[in-house]
Design an enzyme around this catalytic site. Structure first.
Site, PDB file in Angstrom:
ATOM      1  N   TYR A   1       6.566 -10.347  -4.939  1.00 22.16           N
ATOM      2  CA  TYR A   1       7.266  -9.326  -4.138  1.00 22.16           C
ATOM      3  C   TYR A   1       8.377 -10.034  -3.381  1.00 22.16           C
ATOM      4  CZ  TYR A   1       2.669  -7.604  -5.274  1.00 22.16           C
ATOM      5  OH  TYR A   1       1.519  -7.287  -5.976  1.00 22.16           O
TER       6      TYR A   1
ATOM      7  N   GLU B   1      -5.049  -9.391 -10.942  1.00 21.68           N
ATOM      8  CA  GLU B   1      -3.839  -8.681 -10.534  1.00 21.68           C
ATOM      9  C   GLU B   1      -2.838  -9.512  -9.733  1.00 21.68           C
ATOM     10  OE1 GLU B   1      -4.487  -5.728  -7.395  1.00 21.68           O
ATOM     11  OE2 GLU B   1      -6.651  -5.991  -7.634  1.00 21.68           O
TER      12      GLU B   1
ATOM     13  N   HIS C   1       0.815  -1.214   0.000  1.00 23.11           N
ATOM     14  CA  HIS C   1       0.000   0.000   0.000  1.00 23.11           C
ATOM     15  C   HIS C   1       0.854   1.271   0.000  1.00 23.11           C
ATOM     16  CE1 HIS C   1      -3.752  -2.259   1.637  1.00 23.11           C
ATOM     17  NE2 HIS C   1      -3.573  -2.415   0.341  1.00 23.11           N
TER      18      HIS C   1
ATOM     19  N   ARG D   1       3.682  -6.286 -10.095  1.00 21.40           N
ATOM     20  CA  ARG D   1       2.254  -6.638 -10.170  1.00 21.40           C
ATOM     21  C   ARG D   1       1.769  -6.213 -11.546  1.00 21.40           C
ATOM     22  NH1 ARG D   1       0.747  -4.678  -5.836  1.00 21.40           N
ATOM     23  NH2 ARG D   1      -0.150  -2.634  -6.314  1.00 21.40           N
TER      24      ARG D   1
ATOM     25  N   HIS E   1     -12.859  -1.150  -4.675  1.00 20.60           N
ATOM     26  CA  HIS E   1     -13.178  -2.483  -4.140  1.00 20.60           C
ATOM     27  C   HIS E   1     -14.698  -2.493  -4.040  1.00 20.60           C
ATOM     28  CE1 HIS E   1      -8.936  -2.958  -2.169  1.00 20.60           C
ATOM     29  NE2 HIS E   1      -8.903  -2.926  -3.474  1.00 20.60           N
TER      30      HIS E   1
HETATM   31  N1  GLY Z   1      -5.585  -0.285  -6.288  1.00 22.31           N
HETATM   32  C1  GLY Z   1      -6.212  -1.067  -5.327  1.00 22.31           C
HETATM   33  C2  GLY Z   1      -6.168  -2.480  -5.666  1.00 22.31           C
HETATM   34  O1  GLY Z   1      -5.515  -2.859  -6.606  1.00 22.31           O
HETATM   35  O2  GLY Z   1      -6.803  -3.290  -5.043  1.00 22.31           O
HETATM   36 MN    MN Z   2      -7.104  -3.803  -7.667  1.00 25.11          MN
HETATM   37 MN    MN Z   3      -4.790  -1.576  -8.174  1.00 28.87          MN
END
Ligand code: GLY
Ligand code: MN
Ligand code: MN
Length: 465
Positions: A416, A412, A247, A433, A369
């Site tokens: 890491y 996604e 984050h 990512r 989200h």
């Molecule tokens: N950008 C927030 C997520 O990928 O969950």
């Molecule tokens: Mn996302």
């Molecule tokens: Mn994202």
């Protein structure tokens, strides 16, 4: 108002919701509160997503009330020429009926007076639970006023129900208007990622002291030039080792040649989010180690994309991605097969977890989200249990949501690599990512964010002078 959607579409959504309230039900939906940032400055106002879904109305200080017979009442800021000089145009209740297609509209100042009247003789009051601070108490206050009149024959609602349950299901499947806006939001965000990649390589070629915030500025430029109102969430621009902080926010760290940059950024357009991650070499050339991990993450994403289709479970893309990532971690020796065993062992014992610790996607819509149950509604209550081989705890698995056309989700996967015992040094501090947004279609899925390339060769090509 930031809406290109016809008024009739909002009316149809209100009617669909009303049909689920019961004949004597009533629904209360406030928009978001204005919030102070410091002293005389407020945070930029952002409407409530449920409220906007049902009205397309973006002013603050507004409420929607819908009754089971389909009647809609709006409460909004009254016209006030003096306040409008300071704060801008207000639609006002008189114009709201025609502009928004509601049946009646009042000044927001009349809310406390009208609500007990509207609640009287209803059996169920619906509102979003645990969403707006103080809402439960406000409803209780109005209900108390109705109760004070029961000895005169008034009936007071006996049930309170969570409106989110109804609206979350409606919002989960996006209609053609929503999909159209989401495609346009995705296209703007894709252009922003291309711009940031090209700016990174160009500024480094020019010998500039490039910082993460420079790339953030390039993103913002493209968002606003494309007509987006604001980023859908705080942009992550993470240079080098910062990419391993999930984050992280765009900050001041230098963007150095030879390192990767991870950008997770998407604009919001007319109330809808986009959400893209790309990872690219700051100067436009992947090193061998970077490329090996990049191609692995891309292969895992391809497997997840192939698993994103109607009839599949929400968890299928995650499981497909994990399988490819886990095998790749063994192949490149991020994981030592002598210690962790076979691919099945790696998956069963989650040995990949130190390098891939998040899920492969989430619903996307008005909220980045987005709402919507991740459990298949027809199978609620079905639970299978298994023992976790790591902790020995009992894990309950609930049947994951079955994908349907019109659902929108992100895909996604990532890797890491923090330094650790046995972790090959060439991979230390690499964070990658790759995130795209997918609309589930009758055939499979449509990736709406591929305006920005994803293949390593194509990224290198667009970063060349
Ligand atoms: N950008 C927030 C997520 O990928 O969950
Ligand atoms: Mn996302
Ligand atoms: Mn994202």
């Amino acid at each position: 108002m930031n809406t290109t959607v016809p008024t009739s579409v909002y009316a149809q959504r209100r009617a669909r919701m009303a049909a689920q309230l019961g004949a004597n039900g009533i629904a209360l939906i406030p928009t978001a509160p204005e919030r102070q940032r410091n002293r005389d400055s407020d945070f930029l106002f952002r409407h409530d997503s449920y409220f906007y879904y049902l009205t397309g109305f973006t002013e603050p200080n507004a409420w929607l009330v819908v009754t089971g017979d389909g009647r809609s009442t709006l409460f909004c800021q009254p016209k006030d020429l003096e306040r409008e000089i300071w704060d801008g145009y207000r639609l006002g209740p008189e114009a709201a009926v025609g502009a928004l297609g509601v049946d009646a509209a009042f000044s927001i100042g009349e809310l406390d007076q009208q609500l007990p009247r509207l609640l009287e003789n209803r059996d169920t009051v619906w509102f979003p639970f645990a969403t707006h601070q103080g809402l439960e108490q406000r409803v209780a206050g109005w209900l108390n006023q109705v109760r004070a009149r029961v000895r005169y024959g008034a009936l007071c609602p006996e049930q309170q129900r969570d409106l989110c349950a109804v609206l979350d299901e409606m919002r989960l499947v996006k209609d053609a208007h929503e999909q159209d806006i989401m495609r346009r939001a995705a296209a703007i965000s894709a252009r922003a990622h291309v711009r940031a990649m090209q700016a990174s390589a160009r500024m480094l070629r020019e010998g500039r002291d490039v910082r993460e915030y420079h790339l953030d500025a390039e993103l913002m430029h493209e968002f606003r030039m494309g007509g987006s109102q604001y980023p859908a969430y705080s942009s992550i621009v993470a240079a080098g080792p910062n990419a391993c902080v999930l984050h992280y926010r765009a900050d001041v760290a230098p963007v150095r040649p030879g390192e990767l940059v991870l950008i997770d950024a998407g604009c919001e357009l007319d109330g809808y989010a986009s959400d893209i991650t790309r990872t690219f070499p700051a100067d436009g050339r992947f090193t061998g180690a970077q490329r090996a991990l990049y191609d692995l993450v891309l292969a895992s994403q391809e497997a997840a994309v192939a698993a994103t289709k109607p009839g599949a479970r929400f968890t299928d893309p995650h499981e497909a991605a994990v399988k490819v990532l886990a095998q790749g971690m063994l192949d490149v020796k991020l994981l030592d097969a002598n210690k962790v065993g076979t691919l099945d062992d790696v998956i069963e014992k989650r040995a990949y977890f130190p390098f891939y610790m998040h899920r492969t996607g989430h619903w996307l819509g008005m909220d980045v989200h987005d709402c919507g149950s991740y459990v298949e509604p027809g199978e609620v209550g079905q639970v299978s249990e298994r023992k976790d081989p790591l902790s020995g705890e009992t894990i309950k698995n609930r049947p994951s949501r079955i994908l349907q056309p019109g659902m929108v989700l992100t895909i996604e996967p990532g890797i890491y690599v923090r330094p650790g015992e046995g972790v090959p040094e060439q991979f230390h501090h690499i964070g990658i990512r790759i995130e795209d947004d997918a609309i589930v279609t009758p055939q499979g899925c449509e990736l709406i964010t591929r305006g920005v390339p994803v293949k390593a060769d194509e990224i290198e090509a667009l970063m060349r002078p």
